[in-house]
Write a protein that holds these residues in place. Structure first.
Motif, short mmCIF file in Angstrom:
data_model
loop_
_atom_site.label_atom_id
_atom_site.label_comp_id
_atom_site.label_asym_id
_atom_site.label_seq_id
_atom_site.Cartn_x
_atom_site.Cartn_y
_atom_site.Cartn_z
N VAL A 96 0.99 -1.25 -0.14
CA VAL A 96 0.00 -0.12 -0.04
C VAL A 96 0.98 1.27 -0.03
CG1 VAL A 96 -1.68 1.44 1.44
CG2 VAL A 96 -2.07 -1.07 1.14
N VAL A 97 2.11 1.28 0.69
CA VAL A 97 2.84 2.29 0.68
C VAL A 97 3.41 2.44 -0.59
CG1 VAL A 97 5.07 3.16 1.42
CG2 VAL A 97 3.57 2.26 3.21
N HIS A 98 3.73 1.62 -1.30
CA HIS A 98 4.07 1.80 -2.81
C HIS A 98 3.15 2.40 -3.59
CE1 HIS A 98 6.27 0.83 -6.48
NE2 HIS A 98 5.32 0.24 -6.84
N ALA A 99 1.95 1.70 -3.29
CA ALA A 99 0.88 2.28 -4.37
C ALA A 99 0.53 3.76 -4.26
CB ALA A 99 -0.40 1.47 -4.09
N LEU A 100 0.36 4.18 -2.87
CA LEU A 100 0.30 5.63 -2.39
C LEU A 100 1.18 6.43 -3.04
CD1 LEU A 100 -1.26 5.07 1.00
CD2 LEU A 100 -2.47 5.80 -1.11
N ILE A 101 2.52 6.08 -2.95
CA ILE A 101 3.71 7.12 -3.22
C ILE A 101 3.72 7.06 -4.83
CG2 ILE A 101 6.13 7.00 -3.52
CD1 ILE A 101 6.41 6.05 -0.62
N LYS A 102 3.32 5.91 -5.47
CA LYS A 102 3.56 5.91 -7.11
C LYS A 102 2.28 6.88 -7.46
CE LYS A 102 3.25 2.76 -11.18
NZ LYS A 102 2.13 3.94 -11.68
N LYS A 103 1.03 6.71 -6.83
CA LYS A 103 -0.09 7.63 -7.11
C LYS A 103 0.27 9.07 -6.99
CE LYS A 103 -4.38 7.93 -8.82
NZ LYS A 103 -4.75 7.30 -9.73
N LYS A 104 0.96 9.36 -5.89
CA LYS A 104 1.27 10.84 -5.59
C LYS A 104 2.36 11.31 -6.63
CE LYS A 104 0.91 14.54 -3.45
NZ LYS A 104 -0.04 15.66 -3.33
N GLN A 105 3.44 10.50 -7.22
CA GLN A 105 4.22 10.68 -8.19
C GLN A 105 3.51 11.11 -9.47
OE1 GLN A 105 6.98 7.70 -7.54
NE2 GLN A 105 8.24 8.73 -5.88
N ASP A 106 2.82 10.24 -9.93
CA ASP A 106 2.23 10.09 -11.23
C ASP A 106 1.08 11.19 -11.13
OD1 ASP A 106 3.57 7.92 -11.76
OD2 ASP A 106 1.97 6.69 -11.62
N TYR A 107 0.31 11.71 -10.12
CA TYR A 107 -0.48 12.86 -9.93
C TYR A 107 -0.48 13.68 -8.99
CZ TYR A 107 -3.14 9.38 -13.04
OH TYR A 107 -3.20 8.51 -14.21
N PRO A 108 0.80 14.50 -9.11
CA PRO A 108 1.06 15.66 -7.63
C PRO A 108 0.00 16.31 -7.31
CG PRO A 108 2.73 15.58 -9.63
CD PRO A 108 1.41 15.02 -9.98
N ALA A 109 -1.09 16.60 -7.88
CA ALA A 109 -2.00 17.52 -7.53
C ALA A 109 -3.11 16.79 -6.65
CB ALA A 109 -2.88 18.05 -8.78
N ILE A 110 -3.15 15.37 -6.60
CA ILE A 110 -4.11 14.66 -6.00
C ILE A 110 -3.73 14.79 -4.24
CG2 ILE A 110 -2.77 12.49 -5.70
CD1 ILE A 110 -5.50 11.03 -6.07
N SER A 111 -4.71 14.99 -3.95
CA SER A 111 -4.56 15.11 -2.20
C SER A 111 -4.68 13.62 -1.58
CB SER A 111 -5.76 15.92 -1.62
OG SER A 111 -5.83 15.70 -0.01
N ILE A 112 -3.54 13.23 -0.84
CA ILE A 112 -3.74 11.77 -0.16
C ILE A 112 -3.41 12.28 1.42
CG2 ILE A 112 -2.52 9.83 -0.06
CD1 ILE A 112 -1.68 9.91 -2.81
#
Length: 463
Positions: A96-112
């Motif tokens: 899950v850590v990997h999935a969240l970091i990848k999401k933030k890197q791919d979509y910097p504007a997304i709020s996590i």
């Protein structure tokens, strides 16, 4: 001495009865949803005696993360890789850590936003590598401020608030970590804090597209537990966000995402978010509303709340059929437990109404039957209440933070058929050895029963 006792009693009463932070004990709006999906993780013994694990919940969470566009809010009690060194578990946390970091890197504007409990740092004895890594990659991490919550262990917490809380320091642990021997050592102040027995026990994943309300943690040592979850689309997402925003407000002041409600289309399924004490309100009212010919199914890790136990007795005496599947409370992360509270509570229930109330033990190995769900088959329709809350005082009396969902609908609805099939499969051992019959000899030794009664009396317990 009189002054000390007066102050001590005053501290106990205030912190046991003080107002809850705004937004807790929430009873959300009743919404309609055509999209309610039942998910389950099941560990069981097949006919050849081999233990089998089937997981659906983690797969769903990863898909939620992948499909999110605007925001991801996760509130998770246990989130770490710690375990005893001789045990091997699924690699859930790092996935899950990997999935969240990848999401933030791919979509910097997304709020996590990731909300969690201090247990993952052994109450500030050491930093969490997983949480630190997420922070370094732009993910907002919120450690829940547990001290603003009411005290669940007031006799001890009164002393802690008067003395110990003022002297604690982070880090520099010298004591063995009783939570997991592979984790760093713990300092004495963290153990003193732990004895307050408080928790943000929620297990929620929210995106702009759906809310997942689960009984399962994203936690390696919990990877073999049997759990249930519901993935729900629609305006319940807004209520789930409001509920999590309330935790943020008393823990860390940040900008929180919002959800714009959409026009709801009538559905046979009604969904409602419940947190903390409102869970107890709806569980009790649902049990008390049952009539002769109705059937109550319960799957539960811990069953000890007196009001619920009494309500089940009363329902059984009114010719309501009750089937309860309980964890035997004999294992926790590979370590032996004393069978409390379920063994003495099961004996009490069976002895009170043996004809209409039947109990089975889940056939656990080193894992737990971690489900927390009630399903009522009524004449006019069915009701599900499920989520993070065990049926105990800590989980239902506005002490722990908890999130459940209540679902009401027609028997013909797919989710209702799925739940009925789930319980009947476990109860009847269809295709595997899921459950074991209750026997009169399933009891605890006298000294453990006395311990159980003392824990109930003084509230010095984890359940």
């Amino acid at each position: 001495m009189i002054v000390f006792i007066s102050i001590y009693i005053s501290v106990i009463f205030y912190h046991s009865l003080k107002p809850l932070p705004l937004g807790l004990s929430m009873e959300g709006e009743v919404h309609y949803s055509n999209h309610v999906q039942f998910l389950k993780d099941t560990t069981y013994k097949d006919k050849n005696g081999k233990r089998v694990l089937k997981q659906e919940i983690l797969t769903s969470i990863l898909k939620q993360i992948e499909e999110a566009n605007k925001f991801i809010v996760i509130d998770m009690f246990l989130f770490n890789k710690d375990s005893d060194k001789d045990q091997v578990y699924p690699n859930m946390t790092e996935t899950v850590v990997h999935a969240l970091i990848k999401k933030k890197q791919d979509y910097p504007a997304i709020s996590i936003i990731f909300i969690t409990d201090r247990v993952n740092t052994a109450y500030s004895s050491y930093p969490s590598k997983e949480l630190t890594k997420m922070k370094e990659n732009g993910i907002e991490v919120i450690m829940t401020n547990l001290h603003v919550l009411r005290d669940s262990n007031p006799l001890y917490s009164g002393i802690w608030r008067m003395f110990f809380q003022w002297f604690g320091e982070k880090g520099n642990g010298q004591l063995p970590n009783l939570l997991a021997n592979s984790a760093p050592k713990v300092n004495i102040w963290s153990y003193l804090d732990l004895l307050n027995v408080k928790a943000n026990h929620r297990k929620v994943v929210i995106t702009e597209k759906a809310a997942l309300i689960s009984s399962g943690n994203i936690h390696d040592a919990s990877g073999y537990h049997s759990n249930t979850a519901f993935l729900i689309k629609g305006n319940i997402v807004g209520d789930a966000l409001k509920s999590e925003n309330s935790v943020s407000n008393f823990s860390k002041d940040i900008d929180f995402p919002t959800y714009k409600e959409k026009q709801e289309v009538y559905s046979d399924l009604q969904v409602q978010l419940l947190t903390e004490g409102k869970i107890a309100k709806h569980v009790l009212s649902s049990i008390k509303a049952t009539k002769k010919g109705d059937i109550i199914w319960i799957g539960m890790l811990y069953l000890a709340d007196r009001k619920i136990v009494d309500a089940l007795k009363q329902a059984a005496s009114s010719d309501v059929m009750i089937h309860i599947i309980l964890d035997p409370n004999q294992n926790s992360f590979g370590n032996k437990k004393a069978g409390l509270p379920n063994i003495p509570v099961a004996a009490e229930l069976v002895n009170a109404t043996p004809a209409n109330l039947q109990i089975k033990w889940y056939n656990t190995g080193k894992e737990q039957y971690h489900t927390k769900m009630m399903f009522i088959e009524g004449k006019q329709g069915d009701t599900i209440i499920s989520g993070s809350a065990n049926y105990t005082r800590r989980n239902l009396a506005d002490l722990n933070l908890e999130t459940n969902v209540k679902i009401i609908g027609a028997k013909e609805a797919k989710v209702m058929k799925d739940i009925k099939s789930y319980f009947e499969k476990l109860w009847n051992n269809q295709g595997a050895e899921y459950t074991k019959d209750y026997h009169k000899e399933d009891s605890v030794p006298v000294f453990r029963y006395i311990l159980y009664r003392l824990q109930r009396l003084f509230w010095f317990t984890t359940y």
